[in-house]
Design a protein around this motif. Structure first.
Motif, PDB file in Angstrom:
ATOM      1  N   SER A  23       0.817  -1.215   0.000  1.00 26.56           N
ATOM      2  CA  SER A  23       0.000   0.000   0.000  1.00 26.56           C
ATOM      3  C   SER A  23       0.850   1.264   0.000  1.00 26.56           C
ATOM      4  N   SER A  24       2.090   1.159   0.434  1.00 24.80           N
ATOM      5  CA  SER A  24       2.964   2.333   0.507  1.00 24.80           C
ATOM      6  C   SER A  24       4.160   2.151  -0.420  1.00 24.80           C
ATOM      7  N   SER A  25       4.759   3.278  -0.761  1.00 26.47           N
ATOM      8  CA  SER A  25       5.950   3.219  -1.605  1.00 26.47           C
ATOM      9  C   SER A  25       7.122   2.670  -0.805  1.00 26.47           C
ATOM     10  N   ALA A  26       7.916   1.824  -1.418  1.00 24.29           N
ATOM     11  CA  ALA A  26       9.044   1.181  -0.745  1.00 24.29           C
ATOM     12  C   ALA A  26      10.179   2.172  -0.511  1.00 24.29           C
ATOM     13  N   LYS A  27      10.826   2.036   0.637  1.00 22.10           N
ATOM     14  CA  LYS A  27      11.961   2.890   0.981  1.00 22.10           C
ATOM     15  C   LYS A  27      13.254   2.089   1.161  1.00 22.10           C
ATOM     16  N   TYR A  28      13.106   0.788   1.453  1.00 23.78           N
ATOM     17  CA  TYR A  28      14.267  -0.030   1.776  1.00 23.78           C
ATOM     18  C   TYR A  28      14.312  -1.278   0.899  1.00 23.78           C
ATOM     19  N   THR A  29      15.534  -1.756   0.688  1.00 23.60           N
ATOM     20  CA  THR A  29      15.755  -3.005  -0.050  1.00 23.60           C
ATOM     21  C   THR A  29      16.505  -3.970   0.845  1.00 23.60           C
ATOM     22  N   CYS A  30      15.976  -5.173   0.993  1.00 23.02           N
ATOM     23  CA  CYS A  30      16.612  -6.179   1.842  1.00 23.02           C
ATOM     24  C   CYS A  30      17.950  -6.601   1.231  1.00 23.02           C
ATOM     25  N   PRO A  31      19.061  -6.515   1.966  1.00 20.06           N
ATOM     26  CA  PRO A  31      20.370  -6.893   1.416  1.00 20.06           C
ATOM     27  C   PRO A  31      20.460  -8.370   1.052  1.00 20.06           C
ATOM     28  N   ALA A  32      19.653  -9.201   1.717  1.00 20.63           N
ATOM     29  CA  ALA A  32      19.743 -10.637   1.481  1.00 20.63           C
ATOM     30  C   ALA A  32      18.937 -11.094   0.269  1.00 20.63           C
ATOM     31  N   CYS A  33      17.669 -10.631   0.167  1.00 23.20           N
ATOM     32  CA  CYS A  33      16.797 -11.140  -0.903  1.00 23.20           C
ATOM     33  C   CYS A  33      16.222 -10.051  -1.794  1.00 23.20           C
ATOM     34  N   LYS A  36      11.420  -5.397  -1.177  1.00 20.16           N
ATOM     35  CA  LYS A  36      11.203  -3.972  -0.949  1.00 20.16           C
ATOM     36  C   LYS A  36      10.253  -3.763   0.219  1.00 20.16           C
ATOM     37  N   THR A  37      10.615  -2.879   1.124  1.00 20.57           N
ATOM     38  CA  THR A  37       9.783  -2.582   2.287  1.00 20.57           C
ATOM     39  C   THR A  37       9.725  -1.080   2.513  1.00 20.57           C
TER      40      THR A  37
END
Length: 287
Positions: A23-33, A36-37
């Protein structure tokens, strides 16, 4: 205002929508996989649901066309990290000993080499544990060049009384019976508690007491050999293997057969003292 809107739109177009709340725009990317969060709550939910630790796999395969400056920087830092770890291992006393090639041993200090040589001249094979072992750290045995004698660190274990004593700076020419006299005869040098524990020994004559030397390395055969009480420490240690320092068990002669018939077993810790180890899985080697 327009600038903020453009930045938000650019963020949406670059990372897309949060893969957790959608529902929201992603700000972070998981370094492992690379999931997007958008927030800390979504990051925690992602880790829990996907069983992801969030740590980048530094050795993962990266195709040439996907490499960029960040990939090269990450690899460079990974190599630096390995170099620092190796340097740390070489400095660490425990890991340094384990890292040696099979059959190699760290060099002994000169005074221990001299001590080992002098013990060999007397028919005693003297071995030393790695530096991090308690027995090696507490061992005070030394060879005194001017006197031409070895002064031993000696441990006495009164098994039936469950008490242990340590004598330091023991002249190798002293007889066993003389060394034991202060423990087998009541005197003021012992504390009240120790004297009470040794009361049964005090009531027994010297003829009812036996002194056993721990002679074996683990799993190599008979664990004990009776010492000659009227002979010197030097003669009793001749043709014996001593690890760090001699350990004598003082027992009542009625129990001697249960000791002399005992054979060392890799799984039997009845008479073995456990050393404190800094790490699990370490290999034990002698100098």
């Amino acid at each position: 205002m327009e600038t903020d809107i453009k930045e938000i739109q650019a963020g949406i177009s670059r990372l897309g929508i949060c893969s957790v709340c959608v529902s929201s725009s992603a700000k972070y990317t998981c370094p492992a996989c690379s999931a997007k969060t958008c927030s800390l709550a979504c990051v925690k939910t992602h880790k829990k649901n996907a069983n992801c630790n969030g740590t980048r796999n530094k050795t993962a395969m990266v195709h040439k066309e996907e490499m960029n400056n960040l990939t090269l920087l990450s690899d460079y830092r990974f190599l630096e990290e390995i170099d620092h770890k190796l340097d740390d291992n070489h400095r660490h006393p425990l890991r340094r000993h384990i890292m040696l090639k099979h059959g190699e041993r760290p060099p002994l200090p000169h005074f221990l080499q001299r001590l080992k040589s002098e013990a060999w001249n007397r028919g005693t094979l003297l071995k030393f544990m790695p530096n991090h072992f308690v027995a090696h750290q507490e061992n005070s045995t030394r060879y005194y060049f001017k006197e031409g004698i070895i002064r031993w660190h000696v441990k006495w274990i009164f098994h039936q009384a469950d008490v242990t004593f340590v004598d330091k700076d023991v002249d190798e020419n002293t007889t066993i019976v003389k060394l034991l006299s202060k423990y087998l005869e009541p005197n003021d040098s012992l504390g009240a508690e120790d004297s009470e524990k040794l009361a049964y020994y005090h009531s027994a004559s010297y003829g009812r007491v036996a002194v056993l030397l721990r002679t074996n390395e683990k799993g190599s055969g008979p664990a004990f050999e009776e010492a000659f009480m009227k002979k010197s420490l030097r003669l009793n240690l001749a043709n014996k293997t001593v690890i760090e320092y001699p350990v004598f068990y003082v027992i009542l002669r009625d129990h001697i057969h249960s000791y002399l018939e005992y054979e060392a077993d890799d799984h039997d810790d009845l008479f073995c003292e456990k050393e404190e180890k800094e790490e699990e899985g370490e290999s034990l080697g002698y100098f």
